[in-house]
Design an enzyme around this catalytic site. Structure first.
Site, PDB file in Angstrom:
ATOM      1  N   PRO A  15     -77.874  -4.964  -6.489  1.00  0.00           N
ATOM      2  CA  PRO A  15     -78.977  -5.286  -7.265  1.00  0.00           C
ATOM      3  C   PRO A  15     -79.485  -4.014  -8.188  1.00  0.00           C
ATOM      4  O   PRO A  15     -79.939  -4.442  -9.488  1.00  0.00           O
ATOM      5  CB  PRO A  15     -79.859  -5.852  -6.424  1.00  0.00           C
ATOM      6  CG  PRO A  15     -79.306  -6.298  -5.138  1.00  0.00           C
ATOM      7  CD  PRO A  15     -78.247  -5.329  -5.163  1.00  0.00           C
ATOM      8  N   TYR A  16     -79.617  -3.085  -7.683  1.00  0.00           N
ATOM      9  CA  TYR A  16     -80.131  -1.793  -8.369  1.00  0.00           C
ATOM     10  C   TYR A  16     -79.107  -1.637  -9.430  1.00  0.00           C
ATOM     11  O   TYR A  16     -79.582  -1.236 -10.472  1.00  0.00           O
ATOM     12  CB  TYR A  16     -80.222  -0.624  -7.479  1.00  0.00           C
ATOM     13  CG  TYR A  16     -80.684   0.538  -8.001  1.00  0.00           C
ATOM     14  CD1 TYR A  16     -81.906   0.756  -8.156  1.00  0.00           C
ATOM     15  CD2 TYR A  16     -79.952   1.583  -8.428  1.00  0.00           C
ATOM     16  CE1 TYR A  16     -82.834   1.777  -8.806  1.00  0.00           C
ATOM     17  CE2 TYR A  16     -80.528   2.695  -9.256  1.00  0.00           C
ATOM     18  CZ  TYR A  16     -81.943   2.728  -9.197  1.00  0.00           C
ATOM     19  OH  TYR A  16     -82.707   4.124  -9.654  1.00  0.00           O
TER      20      TYR A  16
END
Length: 260
Positions: free
Chosen positions: A163-164
């Protein structure tokens, strides 16, 4: 002391908003920008940290306003922009540095709540800042300069949480879209593609993954992590008139990670 930093006056007469200013890169940037002559509006959630930072700046002869708030909340961002305009007469530049991430899980093991927080802080936070900073700058004949803290994870998978990586790709996309839309208004928008930097979040991550520091050093051509001030210097240049023909850029501050 502010005088110990790079006090060349690159930002003299400008007002700069800095998010994520309570520690790390944001704190270093606020102190540096003040040393370079800017009035700074510092924004973060931790009021005590911001008050202490503002006190340091003013004691050393700088100008600082405190806007306690969360970049994921549009009203908090609007209030910070309004403070800059009301207290210092305008908003010439902004360093949208607030971000959040964590370590230690693969994609399928990452909790939905972690995904949502990463996307909310890193993407919605930048979105909110752009939405309120750009109209303030459009009202000025001088336009303005916006710098978004991205990451080398915005260019390729670094081993950070999925997700980062996705969030930082989105930050770069927002940067380029805003640069294209508002160049005619004299507003420049750039992203810093930052490598591993010795911040509070990274220090916390190293407690979970002791090999993180050596891995970061091995990835970089300059065999170490960045100091927050090194990133702040690049942001200060992009905020200044010295970078007047730079927009839509993905500017590496990564010790050479993207060169190899």
């Amino acid at each position: 002391m502010l005088g110990d930093l790079d006090s060349q006056g690159l930002l003299r007469g400008k007002t700069v908003m800095v998010t994520g200013a309570s520690s790390g890169i944001g704190r270093a940037a606020a102190r540096l920008f003040a040393a370079q002559g800017a009035a700074v509006v510092v924004m973060a959630r931790r009021e005590a940290h911001l008050r202490a930072l503002a006190a340091e700046i003013t004691e050393d002869g700088g100008r600082a306003g405190v806007a306690v708030g969360d970049v994921t909340r549009p009203e908090d961002v609007r209030r910070a922009v309004s403070m800059a305009v009301d207290a210092f007469g305008g908003l010439n530049a902004a360093f949208n540095n607030a971000g959040w991430g964590t370590v230690g899980t693969t994609l399928h093991e990452t909790d939905d709540a972690v995904y949502e927080q990463i996307m909310d802080v890193n993407v919605r936070g930048v979105w909110n800042c752009l939405k309120y900073q750009i109209p303030a700058m459009m009202k000025q004949e001088t336009g303005g300069s916006i710098v978004n803290t991205c990451s080398i994870a915005g260019a390729f998978a670094t081993g950070a949480l999925a997700p980062y990586v996705a969030a930082k790709h989105a930050v770069l996309g927002l940067t380029r879209a805003a640069a294209a839309e508002y160049g005619a208004h004299g507003i420049r928008v750039n992203a810093l593609m930052v490598g591993t930097t010795r911040t509070e979040l990274v220090e916390q991550a190293m407690k979970k993954i002791p090999d993180l520091e050596s891995a970061a050093g091995a990835r970089a051509v300059i065999q170490r992590m960045a100091d927050p001030l090194e990133v702040a210097r690049a942001a200060g240049w992009l905020c200044s008139d010295q970078s007047s023909f730079v927009t839509g850029g993905a500017v590496p501050v990564d010790g050479g990670c993207s060169a190899v």
